[in-house]
Motif scaffolding. Structure first.
Motif, PDB file in Angstrom:
ATOM      1  N   ALA A  86       0.832  -1.206   0.000  1.00  0.00           N
ATOM      2  CA  ALA A  86       0.000   0.000   0.000  1.00  0.00           C
ATOM      3  C   ALA A  86       0.868   1.258   0.000  1.00  0.00           C
ATOM      4  N   PHE A  87       1.923   1.247   0.800  1.00  0.00           N
ATOM      5  CA  PHE A  87       2.827   2.400   0.842  1.00  0.00           C
ATOM      6  C   PHE A  87       3.506   2.601  -0.515  1.00  0.00           C
ATOM      7  N   GLY A  88       3.912   1.499  -1.127  1.00  0.00           N
ATOM      8  CA  GLY A  88       4.530   1.583  -2.449  1.00  0.00           C
ATOM      9  C   GLY A  88       3.585   2.154  -3.486  1.00  0.00           C
ATOM     10  N   MET A  89       2.316   1.755  -3.423  1.00  0.00           N
ATOM     11  CA  MET A  89       1.332   2.261  -4.380  1.00  0.00           C
ATOM     12  C   MET A  89       1.054   3.741  -4.162  1.00  0.00           C
ATOM     13  N   ALA A  90       1.203   4.183  -2.906  1.00  0.00           N
ATOM     14  CA  ALA A  90       0.974   5.602  -2.611  1.00  0.00           C
ATOM     15  C   ALA A  90       2.147   6.466  -3.047  1.00  0.00           C
ATOM     16  N   LYS A  91       3.355   5.900  -3.049  1.00  0.00           N
ATOM     17  CA  LYS A  91       4.556   6.702  -3.251  1.00  0.00           C
ATOM     18  C   LYS A  91       5.227   6.518  -4.618  1.00  0.00           C
ATOM     19  N   LEU A  92       5.125   5.334  -5.177  1.00  0.00           N
ATOM     20  CA  LEU A  92       5.848   5.064  -6.425  1.00  0.00           C
ATOM     21  C   LEU A  92       5.052   5.544  -7.632  1.00  0.00           C
ATOM     22  N   PRO A  93       5.747   5.912  -8.718  1.00  0.00           N
ATOM     23  CA  PRO A  93       5.043   6.337  -9.940  1.00  0.00           C
ATOM     24  C   PRO A  93       4.186   5.201 -10.492  1.00  0.00           C
ATOM     25  N   ARG A  94       3.089   5.551 -11.102  1.00  0.00           N
ATOM     26  CA  ARG A  94       2.188   4.556 -11.682  1.00  0.00           C
ATOM     27  C   ARG A  94       2.932   3.752 -12.751  1.00  0.00           C
ATOM     28  N   GLY A  95       2.756   2.449 -12.716  1.00  0.00           N
ATOM     29  CA  GLY A  95       3.422   1.583 -13.684  1.00  0.00           C
ATOM     30  C   GLY A  95       4.716   0.980 -13.173  1.00  0.00           C
ATOM     31  N   ARG A  96       5.264   1.506 -12.073  1.00  0.00           N
ATOM     32  CA  ARG A  96       6.502   0.977 -11.496  1.00  0.00           C
ATOM     33  C   ARG A  96       6.204  -0.303 -10.718  1.00  0.00           C
ATOM     34  N   ALA A  97       7.002  -1.324 -10.906  1.00  0.00           N
ATOM     35  CA  ALA A  97       6.823  -2.575 -10.168  1.00  0.00           C
ATOM     36  C   ALA A  97       7.050  -2.338  -8.678  1.00  0.00           C
ATOM     37  N   ILE A  98       6.253  -2.991  -7.862  1.00  0.00           N
ATOM     38  CA  ILE A  98       6.368  -2.876  -6.406  1.00  0.00           C
ATOM     39  C   ILE A  98       7.084  -4.118  -5.894  1.00  0.00           C
ATOM     40  N   ARG A  99       8.215  -3.913  -5.212  1.00  0.00           N
ATOM     41  CA  ARG A  99       9.043  -5.025  -4.750  1.00  0.00           C
ATOM     42  C   ARG A  99       9.108  -5.014  -3.229  1.00  0.00           C
ATOM     43  N   VAL A 100       8.709  -6.121  -2.623  1.00  0.00           N
ATOM     44  CA  VAL A 100       8.631  -6.219  -1.161  1.00  0.00           C
ATOM     45  C   VAL A 100       9.423  -7.431  -0.690  1.00  0.00           C
ATOM     46  N   VAL A 101      10.141  -7.265   0.411  1.00  0.00           N
ATOM     47  CA  VAL A 101      10.867  -8.362   1.053  1.00  0.00           C
ATOM     48  C   VAL A 101      10.218  -8.631   2.403  1.00  0.00           C
ATOM     49  N   LYS A 102       9.934  -9.914   2.681  1.00  0.00           N
ATOM     50  CA  LYS A 102       9.247 -10.291   3.922  1.00  0.00           C
ATOM     51  C   LYS A 102      10.059 -11.365   4.633  1.00  0.00           C
ATOM     52  N   ASN A 103      10.060 -11.326   5.981  1.00  0.00           N
ATOM     53  CA  ASN A 103      10.876 -12.284   6.736  1.00  0.00           C
ATOM     54  C   ASN A 103      10.178 -13.614   6.982  1.00  0.00           C
ATOM     55  N   LEU A 104       8.857 -13.660   6.841  1.00  0.00           N
ATOM     56  CA  LEU A 104       8.109 -14.899   7.058  1.00  0.00           C
ATOM     57  C   LEU A 104       7.467 -15.359   5.753  1.00  0.00           C
ATOM     58  N   ARG A 105       6.867 -16.532   5.796  1.00  0.00           N
ATOM     59  CA  ARG A 105       6.165 -17.046   4.625  1.00  0.00           C
ATOM     60  C   ARG A 105       4.867 -16.259   4.428  1.00  0.00           C
ATOM     61  N   ILE A 106       4.583 -15.864   3.196  1.00  0.00           N
ATOM     62  CA  ILE A 106       3.374 -15.107   2.907  1.00  0.00           C
ATOM     63  C   ILE A 106       2.152 -15.982   3.202  1.00  0.00           C
ATOM     64  N   CYS A 107       1.114 -15.384   3.834  1.00  0.00           N
ATOM     65  CA  CYS A 107      -0.079 -16.161   4.159  1.00  0.00           C
ATOM     66  C   CYS A 107      -1.016 -16.218   2.946  1.00  0.00           C
ATOM     67  N   ARG A 108      -1.986 -17.102   2.995  1.00  0.00           N
ATOM     68  CA  ARG A 108      -2.882 -17.301   1.856  1.00  0.00           C
ATOM     69  C   ARG A 108      -3.724 -16.058   1.573  1.00  0.00           C
ATOM     70  N   ASP A 109      -4.155 -15.368   2.642  1.00  0.00           N
ATOM     71  CA  ASP A 109      -4.963 -14.174   2.418  1.00  0.00           C
ATOM     72  C   ASP A 109      -4.159 -13.099   1.703  1.00  0.00           C
ATOM     73  N   CYS A 110      -2.921 -12.877   2.152  1.00  0.00           N
ATOM     74  CA  CYS A 110      -2.074 -11.874   1.491  1.00  0.00           C
ATOM     75  C   CYS A 110      -1.784 -12.272   0.057  1.00  0.00           C
ATOM     76  N   HIS A 111      -1.600 -13.562  -0.172  1.00  0.00           N
ATOM     77  CA  HIS A 111      -1.352 -14.066  -1.525  1.00  0.00           C
ATOM     78  C   HIS A 111      -2.540 -13.746  -2.432  1.00  0.00           C
ATOM     79  N   THR A 112      -3.737 -13.961  -1.900  1.00  0.00           N
ATOM     80  CA  THR A 112      -4.954 -13.657  -2.665  1.00  0.00           C
ATOM     81  C   THR A 112      -5.081 -12.162  -2.939  1.00  0.00           C
ATOM     82  N   VAL A 113      -4.793 -11.351  -1.901  1.00  0.00           N
ATOM     83  CA  VAL A 113      -4.889  -9.896  -2.049  1.00  0.00           C
ATOM     84  C   VAL A 113      -3.913  -9.392  -3.107  1.00  0.00           C
TER      85      VAL A 113
END
Length: 642
Positions: A581-608
């Motif tokens: 959400a922060f990336g979408m608010a700050k990055l220019p439209r069309g720019r890929a959003i890259r996130v690093v997470k320390n745990l395994r992504i959950c199913r709900d986040c995967h769906t979102v």
């Protein structure tokens, strides 16, 4: 020394390969110089020490020498002490004493003590110390300094201090060795005390303090020492860059690199690979691209290790195309280069492409090592290629003679577990020729969580309770399995157990790079301006996903027996959602959003993430603890197999 000897000895200065060594050796035999100790010793030294990967040939040369002198023994002992099998240096010394052809000197003991240190062989180190006393060499500064380092490597600071205290006039090298020994044995206060008592300090002394503090995680103390240093060199700057990066202070690591440039200094290979490693860990793609440009302009593209670091950086920042471009443009590649590229493909789930590259590696006559096989087994695991994975495991042993270590066995357990072959995975663990560690059992517990196998999860958890009873993650995984099955009494019992043992769940965090600054988000953390902005944008996104994407929260794995509305609120505030959400608010439209997470992504986040990529027409790349997920047009690169 005659002209023939001088000519042969001069040839070694231009000798860069084993092939050339053999040509010089042929000349030596042709001119009957093989009986000259100086020439034979130089040939042995070149193979054992100077040339890489020629130690095996040095051992063959040594067998052909009729009466090797102490220099020749020392040369081979030195080469073996720095090899992957330093214990062979100790065995050679036993042979040397048994034959009684040469008496050991100070160099013998220095190289042997280094071998004992590299083996962490305290008993052998003590025996060598006694022998050095017997030969009257223990008072030699060179031997004494190596004794300090050996005892430090074997975690015996008391013995190291005793050796130092018995030195009549320790020089600066000995003082530096005892400071390093204190840090090696986690005696930070002892190191500080010795440092204050030093009669004279050189640049190495200050750099040892920097390295010791950063390895101990004492970053503020490292910064204070760095500011006090009367002189700084490449090692000083590299230590700060690498040290801060390894401790997760990526913005500080980048700041030190910028400072190097402002000071007008030319970064060296170590500082470059260090800051690239920081980019890789933090997922700092934009900063990595800037560094790539600097590498090209500064002529560092000829250095294999820098290229390898670029491949690793681009792979871990989610841009496999750029990683492959660097790999394809390399004029020379090492086994590490091939392994880095294979590992990158494996992380992104491109198992078949990783296998094709592995085949190319073999065709290029580059021998895969144990790390390469970890990468290829990882690739098979994440692509669901069970039979191929089993085949590669067999080839590793039967074709390449590589003895499997615990990481290889862990990959096989993961291979079976991800594919749902849980009983096979369990049987494999039980039949392992080495004792499974907590990581192997935890891998199997994770597979039980994915596939909801309550019975086997209970068995695995009992094993983990014996090996690592204080790991909160195991309790959380088992709680997750119980929660999905609706067994809330068991969940409550586990939570009470965690409270009783004072175990705390590892908080999930996610990082995102915006304008070359790394922002970190933790679910439920104290609100600040950044977090407020992320939450506001996230509420807007979730509202639109419900209307346009038909989003329904997946709350089955929320670990609390609470109302549905509370569960929905809990999953909606996961750290990766906030980072996106922060990336979408700050990055220019069309720019890929890259996130690093320390745990395994959950199913709900995967769906979102899939829905956001579809509704907002944006590419999202998430690197979780297990692998990469690239979300585009409503689908994920993992094909829901993770």
């Amino acid at each position: 020394m005659n002209s023939r000897e001088l000519h042969c000895l001069a040839l070694f200065s231009k000798c860069k390969s084993l092939r050339t060594v053999k040509q010089i050796q042929a000349l030596i035999f042709k001119t009957c110089l093989n009986s000259y100790p100086l020439v034979s010793g130089k040939l042995l030294l070149h193979c054992a020490v100077t040339l890489p990967d020629s130690l095996h040939y040095a051992r063959r040369l040594f067998l052909d020498i009729r009466n090797p002198d102490v220099f020749m023994y020392n040369t081979l002992i030195r080469g073996l002490s720095d090899s992957d099998t330093p214990s062979n240096a100790l065995q050679l010394f036993v042979e040397m004493r048994r034959k009684s052809v040469a008496l050991p000197d100070s160099f013998s003991f220095a190289f042997l003590l280094k071998a004992a240190a590299n083996c962490r062989a305290l008993t052998n180190g003590l025996q060598l110390h006694c022998l050095a006393v017997g030969y009257g060499l223990d008072s030699h500064l060179f031997v004494g300094t190596t004794l300090i380092s050996m005892y430090a490597e074997c975690a015996c600071l008391v013995f190291a201090r005793k050796v130092f205290d018995e030195m009549i006039e320790p020089n600066i090298v000995a003082w530096n060795a005892i400071v390093a020994a204190c840090f090696r044995c986690e005696g930070v206060k002892d190191a500080e005390q010795v440092f204050r008592c030093m009669p004279i300090r050189n640049l190495t002394s200050w750099n040892i303090m920097l390295a010791g503090y950063t390895k101990a995680g004492e970053l503020q103390l490292a910064r204070e020492v760095f500011m006090k240093m009367p002189l700084k060199d490449d090692v000083s700057w590299s230590t700060m860059i690498v040290g801060f990066a390894h401790n997760g202070n990526f913005n500080d690591a980048f700041a030190f690199f910028r400072e190097v440039r402002r000071e007008g200094m030319r970064p060296n290979e170590v500082s470059l690979t260090g800051v690239l490693s920081a980019c890789a860990q933090a997922g700092a793609f934009e900063f990595g691209r800037i560094l790539h440009g600097f590498v090209e302009k500064s002529g560092f593209l000829q250095i294999i290790s820098v290229n390898n670091a670029l491949i690793d950086t681009y792979s871990k920042c989610g841009n496999l195309d750029m990683a492959r471009l660097v790999f394809d443009n390399m004029l020379r590649r090492s086994a590490v280069s091939w392994t880095a590229m294979i590992a990158g493909m494996a992380m992104h789930g491109y198992g078949e492409e990783a296998i094709r590259l592995f085949n190319e590696m073999e065709e290029s006559n580059i021998k895969p090592d144990s790390i390469t096989f970890i990468s290829i087994l990882y690739a098979c695991s994440h692509a669901g290629l069970v039979d191929l994975g089993c085949s590669y495991f067999s080839r590793m042993v039967n074709t390449y003679g590589i003895e499997p270590v615990i990481e290889h066995y862990g990959c096989m357990v993961d291979l079976y577990g991800r594919a749902g072959k849980l009983q096979q995975a369990y049987d494999f663990v039980c039949q392992m020729p080495i004792s499974p560690n907590d990581i192997v059992w935890r891998t199997l517990l994770g597979a039980c969580s994915i596939h909801g196998n309550l019975y086997l999860a209970g068995q695995v958890k009992r094993q983990l309770s014996e090996l690592d009873p204080e790991n909160s993650g195991d309790h959380v995984l088992l709680s997750n399995i119980y929660a999905v099955a609706g067994k809330w009494k068991d969940v409550a019992a586990l939570r009470r157990s965690m409270t009783h043992q004072r175990l705390k769940k590892t908080p999930g965090w996610s990082m995102i790079e915006v304008n070359r600054i790394i922002y970190s988000f933790v679910a439920g953390e104290k609100q600040n301006d950044i977090a407020v902005e992320a939450h506001q944008k996230l509420r807007e996104i979730m509202s639109r996903l419900r209307i346009e994407g038909g989003y329904v929260p997946e709350v089955g794995s929320v670990l609390h027996d609470i109302e549905v509305e509370e569960k929905e609120d809990s999953v909606s505030q996961h750290s990766e959602k906030l980072a996106v959400a922060f990336g979408m608010a700050k990055l220019p439209r069309g720019r890929a959003i890259r996130v690093v997470k320390n745990l395994r992504i959950c199913r709900d986040c995967h769906t979102v993430m899939k829905l956001i990529s579809k509704v907002y027409e944006v590419e999202i790349v998430v690197r979780d603890r297990s692998r990469f997920h690239s979300f585009t047009h409503g689908s994920c690169s993992c094909r829901d197999y993770w």
